[in-house]
Enzyme design. Sequence first.
Site, PDB file in Angstrom:
ATOM      1  N   CYS A 112      20.263 -36.026 -56.815  1.00 39.11           N
ATOM      2  CA  CYS A 112      21.493 -35.974 -57.295  1.00 39.11           C
ATOM      3  C   CYS A 112      21.324 -35.623 -58.795  1.00 39.11           C
ATOM      4  O   CYS A 112      21.184 -34.992 -58.843  1.00 39.11           O
ATOM      5  CB  CYS A 112      22.533 -37.004 -56.742  1.00 39.11           C
TER       6      CYS A 112
ATOM      7  N   HIS B  78      21.483 -38.571 -51.319  1.00 35.35           N
ATOM      8  CA  HIS B  78      21.384 -40.188 -52.054  1.00 35.35           C
ATOM      9  C   HIS B  78      19.920 -40.102 -50.796  1.00 35.35           C
ATOM     10  O   HIS B  78      20.531 -40.754 -50.142  1.00 35.35           O
ATOM     11  CB  HIS B  78      22.457 -40.961 -52.253  1.00 35.35           C
TER      12      HIS B  78
ATOM     13  N   GLU C 175      17.880 -42.704 -50.494  1.00 35.91           N
ATOM     14  CA  GLU C 175      17.708 -43.462 -50.975  1.00 35.91           C
ATOM     15  C   GLU C 175      18.812 -45.146 -50.286  1.00 35.91           C
ATOM     16  O   GLU C 175      18.581 -45.922 -50.487  1.00 35.91           O
ATOM     17  CB  GLU C 175      17.579 -44.447 -51.747  1.00 35.91           C
TER      18      GLU C 175
END
Length: 200
Positions: free
Chosen positions: A79, A172, A174
């Site tokens: 990002c 994202h 994560e």
Amino acid sequence: MKKIGVLALQGGFVEHIAALRQLGVEAFPVRLPAQLKGLSALVIPGGESTTIFTLMCEYHLADETNRLIAEGLPVLGTCAGLVLLAKKIVGTNQGSLGAMDIQVRRNAFGRQVDSFEADLDVSELGAPPFRAVFIRAPRIEKVGKRVEVLAALPDGTPVAAREQNLLATAFHPELTGDVRFHEYFLTMVDGKFKAKTASN
Ligand code: GLN
């Protein structure tokens, strides 16, 4: 043991550290140039790209990061991290590392879709599709010849790309508990990208 640094100036570094530790590698926050020494790889997280870049310059991390990238250090940018890797950011004169041959536009999915999720087919990851979370995501508008698109939205917009030792996602990876993108990144750390480049 692999030592992965996660740039921890601002943004979502904690989740990246957790995902990497889940995969059994040593992962720790990086805030000072000395902490870049001896790293196997670096992650630049999401957050606010202008803030992160200003701090990278202030803390003398930008030039050193670019030097290590040129030497082959694997870097994952997610990002805002993707924005920071990009050679060109359209519509603004903000700075970036400029290491990856992609052209991006910040916050380019429109206000009404500030955040959205999508299931991505990523052949490098196999089945099932990867659930991707987009938060005020940048749009990759152009990719250079040496850039490999790893995933795209149904309309063809690239959202994950790789150029040799650089891996970038507009979303994202994560945040969902699915660590397959991090796992893929670790295969780059093992040097597989070199073999691929050599056979080209
Ligand atoms: N919009 C942010 C930027 O361009 C990126 C958002 C994010 O990292 N979730 O800096």
